[in-house]
Structure formats: structure tokens, C-alpha cells
Design a protein around this motif. Structure first.
Motif, PDB file in Angstrom:
ATOM      1  N   VAL A 121       0.846  -1.203   0.000  1.00 52.69           N
ATOM      2  CA  VAL A 121       0.000   0.000   0.000  1.00 52.69           C
ATOM      3  C   VAL A 121       0.879   1.250   0.000  1.00 52.69           C
ATOM      4  O   VAL A 121       1.850   1.344   0.753  1.00 52.69           O
ATOM      5  N   ILE A 122       0.512   2.213  -0.840  1.00 49.37           N
ATOM      6  CA  ILE A 122       1.131   3.543  -0.805  1.00 49.37           C
ATOM      7  C   ILE A 122       0.168   4.474  -0.071  1.00 49.37           C
ATOM      8  O   ILE A 122      -0.948   4.718  -0.533  1.00 49.37           O
ATOM      9  N   TRP A 173       2.119  17.737  -0.113  1.00 45.50           N
ATOM     10  CA  TRP A 173       1.504  16.430  -0.348  1.00 45.50           C
ATOM     11  C   TRP A 173       2.638  15.422  -0.456  1.00 45.50           C
ATOM     12  O   TRP A 173       3.649  15.673  -1.121  1.00 45.50           O
ATOM     13  N   GLY A 174       2.468  14.289   0.223  1.00 45.33           N
ATOM     14  CA  GLY A 174       3.501  13.273   0.169  1.00 45.33           C
ATOM     15  C   GLY A 174       2.907  11.884   0.224  1.00 45.33           C
ATOM     16  O   GLY A 174       1.729  11.696   0.556  1.00 45.33           O
ATOM     17  N   CYS A 175       3.727  10.903  -0.112  1.00 44.71           N
ATOM     18  CA  CYS A 175       3.290   9.509  -0.034  1.00 44.71           C
ATOM     19  C   CYS A 175       4.467   8.636   0.364  1.00 44.71           C
ATOM     20  O   CYS A 175       5.633   9.020   0.184  1.00 44.71           O
ATOM     21  N   PHE A 176       4.175   7.463   0.920  1.00 43.80           N
ATOM     22  CA  PHE A 176       5.234   6.529   1.278  1.00 43.80           C
ATOM     23  C   PHE A 176       4.656   5.126   1.387  1.00 43.80           C
ATOM     24  O   PHE A 176       3.437   4.928   1.490  1.00 43.80           O
ATOM     25  N   SER A 177       5.548   4.158   1.349  1.00 41.91           N
ATOM     26  CA  SER A 177       5.169   2.757   1.511  1.00 41.91           C
ATOM     27  C   SER A 177       6.260   2.069   2.317  1.00 41.91           C
ATOM     28  O   SER A 177       7.213   2.716   2.779  1.00 41.91           O
ATOM     29  N   SER A 178       6.146   0.769   2.450  1.00 43.63           N
ATOM     30  CA  SER A 178       7.168   0.031   3.191  1.00 43.63           C
ATOM     31  C   SER A 178       8.507   0.040   2.468  1.00 43.63           C
ATOM     32  O   SER A 178       9.535  -0.302   3.049  1.00 43.63           O
ATOM     33  N   CYS A 221       0.249  -2.436  -6.939  1.00 40.98           N
ATOM     34  CA  CYS A 221       0.213  -1.820  -5.610  1.00 40.98           C
ATOM     35  C   CYS A 221      -1.149  -1.184  -5.402  1.00 40.98           C
ATOM     36  O   CYS A 221      -1.970  -1.107  -6.324  1.00 40.98           O
ATOM     37  N   ILE A 222      -1.393  -0.726  -4.186  1.00 37.74           N
ATOM     38  CA  ILE A 222      -2.694  -0.157  -3.822  1.00 37.74           C
ATOM     39  C   ILE A 222      -2.468   1.251  -3.288  1.00 37.74           C
ATOM     40  O   ILE A 222      -1.550   1.493  -2.494  1.00 37.74           O
ATOM     41  N   PHE A 223      -3.299   2.169  -3.704  1.00 36.95           N
ATOM     42  CA  PHE A 223      -3.159   3.570  -3.314  1.00 36.95           C
ATOM     43  C   PHE A 223      -4.185   3.939  -2.251  1.00 36.95           C
ATOM     44  O   PHE A 223      -5.360   3.593  -2.355  1.00 36.95           O
ATOM     45  N   GLN A 224      -3.731   4.643  -1.230  1.00 37.29           N
ATOM     46  CA  GLN A 224      -4.624   5.110  -0.176  1.00 37.29           C
ATOM     47  C   GLN A 224      -4.676   6.630  -0.175  1.00 37.29           C
ATOM     48  O   GLN A 224      -3.642   7.299  -0.219  1.00 37.29           O
ATOM     49  N   ILE A 260       4.774   1.253   8.820  1.00 36.61           N
ATOM     50  CA  ILE A 260       3.740   0.461   8.158  1.00 36.61           C
ATOM     51  C   ILE A 260       3.380  -0.757   9.005  1.00 36.61           C
ATOM     52  O   ILE A 260       2.205  -1.051   9.236  1.00 36.61           O
ATOM     53  N   GLU A 261       4.400  -1.454   9.507  1.00 33.56           N
ATOM     54  CA  GLU A 261       4.162  -2.701  10.248  1.00 33.56           C
ATOM     55  C   GLU A 261       3.524  -2.454  11.606  1.00 33.56           C
ATOM     56  O   GLU A 261       2.689  -3.246  12.057  1.00 33.56           O
TER      57      GLU A 261
END
Length: 340
Positions: A156-157, A201-206, A247-250, A329-330
């Protein structure tokens, strides 16, 4: 005879045992002078023990009465009930209400009584106000993803917008100072009436942090701006971090996020969406913890103008490690937060 009796007593180390030994010798007819010669205790101590024994007929030390308590156990329980009825009541307010019940005590005494019951004054935790619909939507969301593993959440992002302000974006700051240093330059936090605010605005994932973009001044957070941001920031991030892997966007339910043109654009780009995301639920998004960390790091750099603030934000953003992103994330996946 005296030496035979005293020899084993000289090994006694506690005050209670020493007192008992002195009285035992006294009962056996030895004078105070004889007992002093054994050096079992200081002379003044020996004569005091003998005097107290003669007056009270016992070797037990009379318990000091001390200052009597202002309140009974029943009155203490009443105070506890008053406090639990209104958790935000101050100790001064509680003292006044307690006085109406017949207990004349200071605010300090009130705090001590409450402390005895484990009621400690703490800053109230902030939590979004949830409507019945919010609660229902959160429950639906968490049930939908209850079987997801850490590996699933790793695909997930997460994304969001956040404001950064000059001079203390993260709120209160603690300093250590000596008496008279309250207004020392190194101990104050500068404030201005209308601090410059920068929206990002920002985004991140594992896999680490993704793109971060700064909203230009006098630019509204509308659907046109958001679509442009997704085009220029989200798509490169998904390609860089996941390649051809799905991947999946949130994103949350902000008006510009739910616009029909945005929904259509995401569908045209084959972007899978996590959700539906429950309203008023920032606590379910681990990027909120990332914003908090970033703001603290930015604050430490003490930027003095908007240009410097933007520079520091970008610098600290790229410095965030993949290890930190993965841990967020975890440890903060939405289902785990909801269970807690």
C-alpha cells in the motif's frame, strides 16, 4: 556473669534487638553503668531505653501519632467519585467541592489523595470526534482488511497533505533552564501572529518515502491541482517502488480526492484504491506518524523564513530511511490501530 550474658548480645545489630538486650540486662539486676561498660550501645541510648521501660513497662517504642489526616477513608472515596465524575476538574475546584462535603483541605492535599488512588494529572490525549456513521464505517473498513498480513500492507502507498508552519510546527517544546533563564534566547520559542504556512503532499510505503510536493502559494487544493499532483508525483513513485508489481493507493475522503474527475482518472490509470476510507480517521493512516517525525526534525533545524523552511522539509524528507518507513507500516497498520 555479665560477660557471659553480654557476649552473644554484642553480635546483635538491629535497634530492636539492642533495646531488648539492654532491658534484659536491666531486668537481671545490672545497673546502667554496668551495661554501658559492655559498649552494646551509646551511653545516652542505654539510659533512654531503661527510662522508657520504667515509665511504660514495655520495650516497645511508642508509635508517634504524627499529624492527623484531614479526611477519613469515606471522604477520600467521595473525593475520588467527584474527580471521576469530572476528569478535567482542577485540584482547586475539587477542594471547594470537597469542602461542601465537610472536608477543609488544600488543593495540595487533594492532589495527594488522588495520587494515592493512582489518579495522576496528565495532558488529555487528542482524538477525532466520531459520529455513529464514522464508527460504523471504521468497523466495516477494519473487518474488510482484518485478514491482511504485514506483507499485504507493504503493498500500500499511503498519502496525505500536511501543513508546516514557521516557529514551532510541532507544538510545545521542552527546554532545560536555570532560575532566571525563562526568557534567555536559547530557552524561548519564537512566535509570530500570522506564521507562514506551507502545505505539502507526500506519499510513502514500506519501500520508503515517495514523492513530496509543495503546494505553491495562492494555489487552491482543488481537483485540478490534485490530478496534476497524482500525475507528476504518484505515478513516478509507484513505478520506482513497485515497477510492474500491482500496488494499492490510499487517500482519504477529502472533497478534491472524491471528485468524479479524480475517480475516473485513477480508474483510467488502473490504480487500485484502498477503501472506502472511513471519514474522520487520520489515526488509521500511518503517514500521520511520519508527518509528526518530519515536523520534529524540521523544527530542530529552526528555519527562519519560508524558503529555508521549504528547503529543510525536502532535505529531511529524503533523509527518512526505508527501515523507519517499514516500521511505521508494520506497527501502525489500520487494523492494528483499530484493535488497540
Amino acid at each position: 556473669m555479665l560477660e557471659i550474658i553480654v557476649l552473644p548480645l554484642l553480635t546483635m545489630v538491629t535497634c530492636k534487638e539492642t533495646r531488648a538486650a539492654i532491658i534484659a540486662l536491666h531486668k537481671n539486676g545490672f545497673t546502667g553503668k554496668d551495661i554501658v561498660a559492655t559498649k552494646i550501645a551509646p551511653k545516652s541510648t542505654i539510659y533512654r531505653f531503661i527510662k522508657n521501660f520504667k515509665e511504660r513497662g514495655s520495650i516497645l517504642v511508642k508509635k508517634a501519632s504524627g499529624r492527623p489526616r484531614k479526611s477519613s477513608k469515606r471522604q477520600d472515596r467521595l473525593l475520588k467519585r467527584i474527580q471521576l465524575r469530572d476528569r478535567s476538574a482542577t485540584s482547586a475546584e475539587l477542594a471547594q467541592e470537597w469542602q461542601q462535603a465537610g472536608v477543609s483541605a488544600s488543593a495540595r492535599t487533594v492532589r495527594r489523595r488522588l495520587l494515592e488512588d493512582g489518579l495522576v494529572s496528565r495532558r488529555a490525549a487528542k482524538k477525532p470526534l466520531l459520529s455513529k456513521k464514522n464508527i460504523r464505517d471504521r468497523l466495516i473498513f477494519c473487518r474488510k482488511y482484518s485478514e491482511w498480513t504485514a506483507e499485504d500492507w507493504g503493498k500500500v502507498i499511503f498519502s496525505d497533505e500536511a501543513p508546516f508552519r514557521l516557529f514551532g510546527a510541532s507544538g510545545k517544546r521542552l527546554v532545560r533552564r536555570r532560575k532566571g533563564e525563562r526568557y534567555h534566547q536559547s530557552c524561548v520559542m519564537p512566535t509570530v501572529k500570522h506564521p507562514d504556512t506551507i502545505h505539502v503532499w507526500g506519499c510513502f510505503s514500506s519501500k520508503g518515502v515517495g514523492s513530496l510536493t509543495i503546494l505553491p502559494k495562492n494555489t487552491a487544493m482543488n481537483k485540478e491541482w490534485y490530478q496534476n499532483t497524482l500525475q507528476q508525483q504518484l505515478l513516478p513513485t509507484t513505478q520506482q517502488q513497485f515497477g510492474e508489481e500491482q500496488c494499492i493507493f490510499q487517500h482519504d475522503g477529502a472533497p478534491c480526492h472524491k471528485a468524479k474527475v479524480i475517480t475516473k482518472w485513477l480508474g483510467d490509470q488502473n490504480v487500485e484504491i484502498l477503501g472506502p476510507w472511513p471519514g474522520n480517521s487520520p489515526d488509521l493512516n500511518p503517514i500521520e506518524n511520519l508527518w509528526s517525525i518530519l515536523k520534529r526534525r524540521v523544527d530542530k533545524q529552526k528555519p527562519t523564513n519560508s524558503d529555508k523552511l521549504q528547503e529543510v522539509i525536502m532535505k529531511e524528507w529524503v533523509a527518512i530511511s526505508q527501515d523507519l518507513a517499514q516500521k511505521l507500516i508494520e506497527s501502525n497498520c489500520p487494523v492494528e490501530l483499530q484493535r488497540s
